[in-house]
Scaffold this motif. Structure first.
Motif, PDB file in Angstrom:
ATOM      1  N   MET A 135       0.752  -1.268   0.257  1.00  0.00           N
ATOM      2  CA  MET A 135       0.026  -0.173  -0.071  1.00  0.00           C
ATOM      3  C   MET A 135       0.906   1.225   0.078  1.00  0.00           C
ATOM      4  O   MET A 135       1.867   1.160   0.654  1.00  0.00           O
ATOM      5  CB  MET A 135      -1.049  -0.220   1.409  1.00  0.00           C
ATOM      6  N   GLY A 136       0.477   2.269  -0.947  1.00  0.00           N
ATOM      7  CA  GLY A 136       1.348   3.313  -1.104  1.00  0.00           C
ATOM      8  C   GLY A 136       2.407   3.446  -1.991  1.00  0.00           C
ATOM      9  O   GLY A 136       3.556   4.116  -2.098  1.00  0.00           O
ATOM     10  N   THR A 137       2.203   2.338  -2.942  1.00  0.00           N
ATOM     11  CA  THR A 137       3.131   2.655  -4.047  1.00  0.00           C
ATOM     12  C   THR A 137       3.130   3.620  -5.207  1.00  0.00           C
ATOM     13  O   THR A 137       4.185   3.700  -5.940  1.00  0.00           O
ATOM     14  CB  THR A 137       2.867   0.968  -4.747  1.00  0.00           C
ATOM     15  N   ASN A 138       1.677   4.108  -5.218  1.00  0.00           N
ATOM     16  CA  ASN A 138       1.384   4.951  -6.295  1.00  0.00           C
ATOM     17  C   ASN A 138       1.366   6.151  -5.897  1.00  0.00           C
ATOM     18  O   ASN A 138       1.902   7.304  -6.140  1.00  0.00           O
ATOM     19  CB  ASN A 138       0.460   4.497  -7.289  1.00  0.00           C
ATOM     20  N   THR A 139       0.278   6.613  -4.839  1.00  0.00           N
ATOM     21  CA  THR A 139       0.005   7.522  -4.122  1.00  0.00           C
ATOM     22  C   THR A 139      -0.239   7.224  -2.701  1.00  0.00           C
ATOM     23  O   THR A 139      -0.492   6.152  -2.386  1.00  0.00           O
ATOM     24  CB  THR A 139      -1.364   8.415  -4.531  1.00  0.00           C
ATOM     25  N   ASP A 140      -0.113   8.139  -1.791  1.00  0.00           N
ATOM     26  CA  ASP A 140       0.046   8.245  -0.473  1.00  0.00           C
ATOM     27  C   ASP A 140      -1.367   7.748   0.278  1.00  0.00           C
ATOM     28  O   ASP A 140      -2.285   8.289   0.165  1.00  0.00           O
ATOM     29  CB  ASP A 140       0.561   9.350   0.432  1.00  0.00           C
ATOM     30  N   PRO A 141      -1.147   6.553   0.908  1.00  0.00           N
ATOM     31  CA  PRO A 141      -2.568   5.990   1.558  1.00  0.00           C
ATOM     32  C   PRO A 141      -2.905   6.838   2.601  1.00  0.00           C
ATOM     33  O   PRO A 141      -4.087   6.693   3.293  1.00  0.00           O
ATOM     34  CB  PRO A 141      -2.157   4.643   1.871  1.00  0.00           C
ATOM     35  N   TYR A 142      -2.153   7.620   3.196  1.00  0.00           N
ATOM     36  CA  TYR A 142      -2.622   8.526   4.166  1.00  0.00           C
ATOM     37  C   TYR A 142      -2.439   9.893   4.005  1.00  0.00           C
ATOM     38  O   TYR A 142      -2.061  10.732   5.091  1.00  0.00           O
ATOM     39  CB  TYR A 142      -1.459   8.285   5.624  1.00  0.00           C
ATOM     40  N   ARG A 153      -7.729   2.444   6.430  1.00  0.00           N
ATOM     41  CA  ARG A 153      -8.004   1.623   7.734  1.00  0.00           C
ATOM     42  C   ARG A 153      -9.086   0.539   7.353  1.00  0.00           C
ATOM     43  O   ARG A 153      -8.907  -0.562   7.712  1.00  0.00           O
ATOM     44  CB  ARG A 153      -8.661   2.827   8.558  1.00  0.00           C
ATOM     45  N   SER A 154      -9.964   0.957   6.635  1.00  0.00           N
ATOM     46  CA  SER A 154     -11.112  -0.178   6.413  1.00  0.00           C
ATOM     47  C   SER A 154     -10.275  -1.394   5.571  1.00  0.00           C
ATOM     48  O   SER A 154     -10.681  -2.601   5.631  1.00  0.00           O
ATOM     49  CB  SER A 154     -12.284   0.300   5.271  1.00  0.00           C
ATOM     50  N   VAL A 155      -9.483  -1.194   4.841  1.00  0.00           N
ATOM     51  CA  VAL A 155      -8.599  -2.245   4.003  1.00  0.00           C
ATOM     52  C   VAL A 155      -7.821  -2.839   4.795  1.00  0.00           C
ATOM     53  O   VAL A 155      -7.674  -4.037   4.810  1.00  0.00           O
ATOM     54  CB  VAL A 155      -7.754  -1.504   3.007  1.00  0.00           C
ATOM     55  N   LEU A 156      -7.214  -2.304   5.869  1.00  0.00           N
ATOM     56  CA  LEU A 156      -6.384  -2.817   6.825  1.00  0.00           C
ATOM     57  C   LEU A 156      -7.315  -3.790   7.616  1.00  0.00           C
ATOM     58  O   LEU A 156      -6.782  -4.784   8.236  1.00  0.00           O
ATOM     59  CB  LEU A 156      -5.508  -1.840   7.776  1.00  0.00           C
ATOM     60  N   GLU A 157      -8.333  -3.319   8.184  1.00  0.00           N
ATOM     61  CA  GLU A 157      -9.255  -4.179   8.805  1.00  0.00           C
ATOM     62  C   GLU A 157      -9.515  -5.564   8.068  1.00  0.00           C
ATOM     63  O   GLU A 157      -9.788  -6.673   8.747  1.00  0.00           O
ATOM     64  CB  GLU A 157     -10.748  -3.498   9.006  1.00  0.00           C
ATOM     65  N   VAL A 158      -9.917  -5.525   6.839  1.00  0.00           N
ATOM     66  CA  VAL A 158     -10.173  -6.480   5.762  1.00  0.00           C
ATOM     67  C   VAL A 158      -8.686  -7.570   6.142  1.00  0.00           C
ATOM     68  O   VAL A 158      -8.870  -8.823   6.205  1.00  0.00           O
ATOM     69  CB  VAL A 158     -10.474  -6.524   4.504  1.00  0.00           C
ATOM     70  N   CYS A 159      -7.733  -6.927   5.850  1.00  0.00           N
ATOM     71  CA  CYS A 159      -6.513  -7.718   5.947  1.00  0.00           C
ATOM     72  C   CYS A 159      -6.164  -8.421   7.226  1.00  0.00           C
ATOM     73  O   CYS A 159      -5.805  -9.417   7.254  1.00  0.00           O
ATOM     74  CB  CYS A 159      -5.291  -6.906   5.566  1.00  0.00           C
ATOM     75  N   LEU A 160      -6.643  -7.484   8.248  1.00  0.00           N
ATOM     76  CA  LEU A 160      -6.495  -8.290   9.603  1.00  0.00           C
ATOM     77  C   LEU A 160      -7.449  -9.618   9.873  1.00  0.00           C
ATOM     78  O   LEU A 160      -6.980 -10.572  10.208  1.00  0.00           O
ATOM     79  CB  LEU A 160      -6.682  -7.323  10.663  1.00  0.00           C
ATOM     80  N   ASP A 161      -8.695  -9.172   9.244  1.00  0.00           N
ATOM     81  CA  ASP A 161      -9.702 -10.396   9.503  1.00  0.00           C
ATOM     82  C   ASP A 161      -9.254 -11.539   8.663  1.00  0.00           C
ATOM     83  O   ASP A 161      -9.371 -12.798   9.080  1.00  0.00           O
ATOM     84  CB  ASP A 161     -10.974  -9.693   8.698  1.00  0.00           C
ATOM     85  N   ALA A 162      -8.307 -11.284   7.486  1.00  0.00           N
ATOM     86  CA  ALA A 162      -8.078 -12.410   6.624  1.00  0.00           C
ATOM     87  C   ALA A 162      -6.696 -13.118   6.933  1.00  0.00           C
ATOM     88  O   ALA A 162      -6.095 -13.949   6.500  1.00  0.00           O
ATOM     89  CB  ALA A 162      -8.176 -11.971   5.077  1.00  0.00           C
ATOM     90  N   ARG A 163      -5.986 -12.289   8.110  1.00  0.00           N
ATOM     91  CA  ARG A 163      -4.501 -12.504   8.226  1.00  0.00           C
ATOM     92  C   ARG A 163      -3.864 -12.310   7.081  1.00  0.00           C
ATOM     93  O   ARG A 163      -2.885 -13.170   6.650  1.00  0.00           O
ATOM     94  CB  ARG A 163      -4.565 -13.992   8.782  1.00  0.00           C
ATOM     95  N   HIS A 164      -3.863 -11.319   6.332  1.00  0.00           N
ATOM     96  CA  HIS A 164      -3.354 -11.107   5.160  1.00  0.00           C
ATOM     97  C   HIS A 164      -2.059 -10.081   5.426  1.00  0.00           C
ATOM     98  O   HIS A 164      -2.279  -9.234   5.697  1.00  0.00           O
ATOM     99  CB  HIS A 164      -4.075 -10.742   3.936  1.00  0.00           C
ATOM    100  N   VAL A 175      -0.486   7.637   9.878  1.00  0.00           N
ATOM    101  CA  VAL A 175      -0.336   6.158  10.119  1.00  0.00           C
ATOM    102  C   VAL A 175      -0.660   5.757  11.603  1.00  0.00           C
ATOM    103  O   VAL A 175      -1.071   4.472  11.771  1.00  0.00           O
ATOM    104  CB  VAL A 175       0.945   5.745   9.562  1.00  0.00           C
ATOM    105  N   LEU A 176      -0.214   6.569  12.444  1.00  0.00           N
ATOM    106  CA  LEU A 176      -0.404   6.393  13.717  1.00  0.00           C
ATOM    107  C   LEU A 176      -1.792   6.333  14.221  1.00  0.00           C
ATOM    108  O   LEU A 176      -1.876   5.704  15.184  1.00  0.00           O
ATOM    109  CB  LEU A 176       0.443   7.579  14.724  1.00  0.00           C
ATOM    110  N   ARG A 177      -2.813   6.734  13.757  1.00  0.00           N
ATOM    111  CA  ARG A 177      -4.134   6.674  13.879  1.00  0.00           C
ATOM    112  C   ARG A 177      -4.716   5.301  13.714  1.00  0.00           C
ATOM    113  O   ARG A 177      -5.767   4.928  14.336  1.00  0.00           O
ATOM    114  CB  ARG A 177      -4.998   7.622  13.213  1.00  0.00           C
ATOM    115  N   ASP A 178      -4.025   4.361  12.971  1.00  0.00           N
ATOM    116  CA  ASP A 178      -4.174   2.978  12.864  1.00  0.00           C
ATOM    117  C   ASP A 178      -3.526   2.200  13.718  1.00  0.00           C
ATOM    118  O   ASP A 178      -3.268   0.800  13.313  1.00  0.00           O
ATOM    119  CB  ASP A 178      -4.263   2.633  11.389  1.00  0.00           C
ATOM    120  N   LEU A 179      -2.887   2.780  14.412  1.00  0.00           N
ATOM    121  CA  LEU A 179      -1.846   1.926  15.520  1.00  0.00           C
ATOM    122  C   LEU A 179      -2.425   0.832  16.211  1.00  0.00           C
ATOM    123  O   LEU A 179      -1.883  -0.390  16.385  1.00  0.00           O
ATOM    124  CB  LEU A 179      -1.233   2.844  16.739  1.00  0.00           C
TER     125      LEU A 179
END
Length: 361
Positions: A135-142, A153-164, A175-179
């Motif tokens: 994430m953040g390879t083309n434009t900044d995710p934050y 944040r919603s993408v990270l939640e999916v990745c955590l749920d999927a253990r990805h 980025v610290l807001r999703d600590l």
């Protein structure tokens, strides 16, 4: 005595629209109508405003087979970036949509609100096989509009749920807001975060990357991520000869003091429309050294403004490139820092729950 007026475009990195002609898009010639006399008729143009258009793509993962980068898939929740970094290699992507890689890239943004649900459906497919998502390879995710959309944040939640596993690259302390999510992912070896630090001069950063947070805030964010036991990487990127290279050793030293896991550097790249935009930026902010900067850039890129070729585009050559490598290697040796070695775990992957529900455990 009255101070001379700053000739730069206030609060923006690009100094003009820099219309692209690579794709044969129509360009307008002056024909004497009212649009050619707008400023005379209506006064100076109003301050540039940022607009956001919502997109509804069918897919969200982008796959690549590049031999130069260490990931084969990525997610970009946004197109365009309000940080306005004049050197951003992603600027030319706006030309695909008949928009300027210059000011349009940092003022006409696109958001993908459905990114998380599209990703969930993708990961749930029986044939999907996990590998780290960048994430953040083309434009900044934050970038600033993440405050409103929270797509990252919603993408990270999916990745955590999927253990990805996920890697994040940013130049923002948002980025610290999703600590809270990142801590849990780090405990499972599912995340690594890189923050790019271009210089240690806030005024210079204000010219190069006008709407990104200051370098000191980025370093502070690296420190907080490290304290939270999240794998961290400080990226000195881009290194601009005769503009930012003087900060290389100090950035390495400060990163080591913050106990980041690794540090790296990437030299300035000027693909397509970025080269004339950068030259224009030099003429406004550093007219006395513009020729020197571009001379060094060309010397490390085989005599051209940019080297687009696989295998060499990230590997500058020549005396100046060798000097930067030697300086960086010596700084890392003194600081006790090595290359990034983040072993993210793909074996925990489980297909995500559907219907918008997240697992409790």
């Amino acid at each position: 005595m009255e101070q001379p007026k700053d000739p730069s475009v206030s609060g923006r990195g690009a100094q003009s629209a820099a219309v692209s002609t690579r794709f044969g898009l129509a360009t307008r010639e002056a024909d004497g109508d009212w649009r050619d006399h707008m400023e005379a008729l209506d006064g100076p143009p109003v301050k540039l405003r940022t607009t956001v258009t919502e997109e509804r793509p069918r897919t969200i993962l982008t796959f690549n087979q590049s031999p130069d980068i260490g990931f084969d898939r990525s997610i970009n929740a946004y197109r365009g970036c309000e940080h306005g970094c004049v050197y951003c290699f992603a600027r030319p992507t706006h030309a695909y949509h008949d928009l300027s890689p210059g000011l349009d890239f940092e003022t006409k943004l696109f958001a993908k609100p459905d990114a998380a649900e599209i990703l969930r459906a993708t990961l749930a497919k029986p044939k999907y096989r996990p590998r780290p998502i960048a994430m953040g390879t083309n434009t900044d995710p934050y970038q600033p509009i993440e405050d409103r959309y929270r797509i990252t944040r919603s993408v990270l939640e999916v990745c955590l749920d999927a253990r990805h596993p996920v890697t994040i690259t940013t130049k923002s302390d948002r980025v610290l807001r999703d600590l809270d999510i990142l801590k849990v992912m780090a405990e499972r070896h599912l995340v690594a975060v890189a923050i790019s630090v271009t210089s240690l001069d806030a005024r210079l950063s204000g010219k190069l990357e006008p709407r990104a947070v200051s370098p000191l805030k980025r370093l502070a964010a690296l420190g907080k991520l490290s304290e939270a036991d999240i794998p961290t990487h400080c990226m000195i990127s881009p290194v601009i000869p005769a503009i930012t290279d003087e900060y290389m050793e100090d950035i390495v030293s400060r990163a080591a003091a913050l106990r980041v896991d690794s540090v790296g550097w990437i030299p300035l790249r000027l693909p397509h429309e970025v080269a004339p935009l950068f030259r224009e930026w030099l003429s406004v902010h550093y007219p006395e050294r513009g020729d020197k900067v571009m001379s060094i850039v060309r010397s490390i890129r085989g005599g051209k403004d940019n080297d687009p070729n696989f295998h060499t585009r990230f590997k500058p050559s020549g005396v100046w490139a060798d000097l930067f490598r030697a300086r960086f290697a010596l700084a890392c040796k003194r600081a006790g820092l090595g290359k990034a070695k983040f072993a993210l775990d793909c074996t925990q992957f489980r297909r995500p729950a559907m219907g918008g529900q997240l697992r409790l455990l």
